[in-house]
Design a protein around this motif. Structure first.
Motif, PDB file in Angstrom:
ATOM      1  N   ASP A 201      -7.572  -7.544   7.653  1.00  0.00           N
ATOM      2  CA  ASP A 201      -8.557  -6.471   7.558  1.00  0.00           C
ATOM      3  C   ASP A 201      -8.013  -5.231   6.876  1.00  0.00           C
ATOM      4  O   ASP A 201      -8.773  -4.471   6.274  1.00  0.00           O
ATOM      5  CB  ASP A 201      -9.076  -6.074   8.949  1.00  0.00           C
ATOM      6  CG  ASP A 201      -9.928  -7.162   9.568  1.00  0.00           C
ATOM      7  OD1 ASP A 201     -10.514  -7.968   8.807  1.00  0.00           O
ATOM      8  OD2 ASP A 201     -10.008  -7.206  10.809  1.00  0.00           O
ATOM      9  N   ASN A 202      -6.711  -5.007   6.985  1.00  0.00           N
ATOM     10  CA  ASN A 202      -6.120  -3.817   6.382  1.00  0.00           C
ATOM     11  C   ASN A 202      -4.646  -4.076   6.123  1.00  0.00           C
ATOM     12  O   ASN A 202      -3.899  -4.428   7.034  1.00  0.00           O
ATOM     13  CB  ASN A 202      -6.288  -2.590   7.282  1.00  0.00           C
ATOM     14  CG  ASN A 202      -5.894  -1.308   6.599  1.00  0.00           C
ATOM     15  OD1 ASN A 202      -4.974  -1.260   5.784  1.00  0.00           O
ATOM     16  ND2 ASN A 202      -6.611  -0.240   6.926  1.00  0.00           N
ATOM     17  N   ILE A 203      -4.247  -3.861   4.906  1.00  0.00           N
ATOM     18  CA  ILE A 203      -2.874  -4.111   4.480  1.00  0.00           C
ATOM     19  C   ILE A 203      -1.858  -3.286   5.272  1.00  0.00           C
ATOM     20  O   ILE A 203      -0.737  -3.707   5.489  1.00  0.00           O
ATOM     21  CB  ILE A 203      -2.763  -3.850   2.961  1.00  0.00           C
ATOM     22  CG1 ILE A 203      -1.568  -4.549   2.364  1.00  0.00           C
ATOM     23  CG2 ILE A 203      -2.756  -2.388   2.645  1.00  0.00           C
ATOM     24  CD1 ILE A 203      -1.576  -4.549   0.855  1.00  0.00           C
ATOM     25  N   ASP A 204      -2.272  -2.095   5.705  1.00  0.00           N
ATOM     26  CA  ASP A 204      -1.358  -1.203   6.417  1.00  0.00           C
ATOM     27  C   ASP A 204      -1.060  -1.649   7.841  1.00  0.00           C
ATOM     28  O   ASP A 204      -0.115  -1.162   8.448  1.00  0.00           O
ATOM     29  CB  ASP A 204      -1.907   0.228   6.444  1.00  0.00           C
ATOM     30  CG  ASP A 204      -1.673   0.947   5.129  1.00  0.00           C
ATOM     31  OD1 ASP A 204      -0.668   0.645   4.457  1.00  0.00           O
ATOM     32  OD2 ASP A 204      -2.498   1.803   4.780  1.00  0.00           O
ATOM     33  N   THR A 205      -1.852  -2.539   8.384  1.00  0.00           N
ATOM     34  CA  THR A 205      -1.649  -2.944   9.777  1.00  0.00           C
ATOM     35  C   THR A 205      -0.926  -4.276   9.905  1.00  0.00           C
ATOM     36  O   THR A 205      -0.653  -4.725  11.011  1.00  0.00           O
ATOM     37  CB  THR A 205      -2.997  -3.022  10.522  1.00  0.00           C
ATOM     38  OG1 THR A 205      -3.821  -3.998   9.882  1.00  0.00           O
ATOM     39  CG2 THR A 205      -3.683  -1.665  10.532  1.00  0.00           C
ATOM     40  N   ILE A 206      -0.606  -4.899   8.788  1.00  0.00           N
ATOM     41  CA  ILE A 206       0.055  -6.210   8.811  1.00  0.00           C
ATOM     42  C   ILE A 206       1.507  -6.060   9.235  1.00  0.00           C
ATOM     43  O   ILE A 206       2.225  -5.204   8.724  1.00  0.00           O
ATOM     44  CB  ILE A 206       0.040  -6.868   7.418  1.00  0.00           C
ATOM     45  CG1 ILE A 206      -1.384  -7.072   6.927  1.00  0.00           C
ATOM     46  CG2 ILE A 206       0.795  -8.190   7.422  1.00  0.00           C
ATOM     47  CD1 ILE A 206      -1.457  -7.510   5.475  1.00  0.00           C
ATOM     48  N   THR A 207       1.936  -6.920  10.144  1.00  0.00           N
ATOM     49  CA  THR A 207       3.358  -7.005  10.458  1.00  0.00           C
ATOM     50  C   THR A 207       3.922  -8.213   9.722  1.00  0.00           C
ATOM     51  O   THR A 207       3.188  -9.146   9.370  1.00  0.00           O
ATOM     52  CB  THR A 207       3.613  -7.156  11.968  1.00  0.00           C
ATOM     53  OG1 THR A 207       3.112  -8.436  12.390  1.00  0.00           O
ATOM     54  CG2 THR A 207       2.960  -6.031  12.766  1.00  0.00           C
ATOM     55  N   MET A 208       5.205  -8.200   9.508  1.00  0.00           N
ATOM     56  CA  MET A 208       5.849  -9.337   8.838  1.00  0.00           C
ATOM     57  C   MET A 208       5.678 -10.606   9.673  1.00  0.00           C
ATOM     58  O   MET A 208       5.480 -11.683   9.136  1.00  0.00           O
ATOM     59  CB  MET A 208       7.320  -9.025   8.588  1.00  0.00           C
ATOM     60  CG  MET A 208       7.540  -7.824   7.682  1.00  0.00           C
ATOM     61  SD  MET A 208       6.882  -8.053   6.025  1.00  0.00           S
ATOM     62  CE  MET A 208       8.239  -8.941   5.312  1.00  0.00           C
ATOM     63  N   ARG A 209       5.719 -10.466  10.964  1.00  0.00           N
ATOM     64  CA  ARG A 209       5.558 -11.614  11.845  1.00  0.00           C
ATOM     65  C   ARG A 209       4.147 -12.208  11.704  1.00  0.00           C
ATOM     66  O   ARG A 209       3.980 -13.424  11.610  1.00  0.00           O
ATOM     67  CB  ARG A 209       5.830 -11.216  13.296  1.00  0.00           C
ATOM     68  CG  ARG A 209       5.905 -12.403  14.239  1.00  0.00           C
ATOM     69  CD  ARG A 209       6.479 -12.041  15.596  1.00  0.00           C
ATOM     70  NE  ARG A 209       7.809 -11.456  15.573  1.00  0.00           N
ATOM     71  CZ  ARG A 209       8.944 -12.140  15.411  1.00  0.00           C
ATOM     72  NH1 ARG A 209       8.906 -13.439  15.251  1.00  0.00           N
ATOM     73  NH2 ARG A 209      10.112 -11.520  15.419  1.00  0.00           N
TER      74      ARG A 209
END
Length: 192
Positions: free
Chosen positions: A30-38
């Protein structure tokens, strides 16, 4: 889980994921800024450590995304002799298509951060070449590039997070028309 055996850093078996697959997986969030690597590793169905062979941090992830996005834009644009405004319009439409395909990407770019200088420079050179072929000096072409890309990214960030002012929804076609009419066609169009 899939295992990534080959990376740009290590030779070995053929890779089971690619840069393109990483970016496609990013596009599903939904948002690139909230993605974690995991989370990204899980979406790719690879081990967390395997993803780190490609990108070791969020900054490297954004660099990889920028490289792929700029590759997509520049491989799709047809820079010819149709006039600089037509060429910039085509470039702007491709930038919009590919940037907005990654939710939060334009908003991320609109905030202060360390840019992937290689990718940004490739896009900059393509735009500057268009301006120079249109009869603008290199110095003014550099300024026109800054106006073009800053305006584009700011507008796309607004499109990602639409803010209705009164009952008006931002229209890209109107924005782009004004932007392209406002850029100089030659050095004499630039106010001192």
């Amino acid at each position: 889980m899939k295992e990534v055996a080959d990376t740009p850093r290590r030779p070995g078996r053929p890779a089971q994921i690619s840069r393109e697959q990483i970016v496609e997986a990013v596009a599903t969030f939904d948002n690139i800024d909230t993605i974690t690597m995991r989370q990204l590793a899980e979406r790719l169905e690879v081990r967390h450590g395997a993803l780190y062979r490609w990108v070791k941090s969020r900054d490297e992830l954004f660099d990889l995304i920028s490289e792929v996005v700029v590759d997509r834009v520049l491989s799709a644009v047809e820079l010819d002799s149709s006039g600089w405004r037509a060429q910039l319009r085509q470039l702007a439409l491709l930038i919009r298509e590919h940037f907005l395909a990654l939710p939060g990407y334009a908003s991320h770019l609109s905030r202060p951060h360390v840019h992937n200088t290689h990718s940004v420079d490739r896009l900059r050179r393509a735009c500057i070449d268009v301006f120079i072929k249109g009869g603008i000096s290199h110095q003014h072409a550099e300024q026109s590039w800054l106006i073009f890309i800053t305006s584009m990214i700011s507008w796309l960030a607004v499109e990602e997070q639409p803010v209705t002012i009164g009952h008006v929804t931002p229209r890209f076609d109107l924005f782009l028309g004004v932007l392209l009419r406002g850029l100089p066609t030659q050095d004499s169009d630039v106010a001192a």
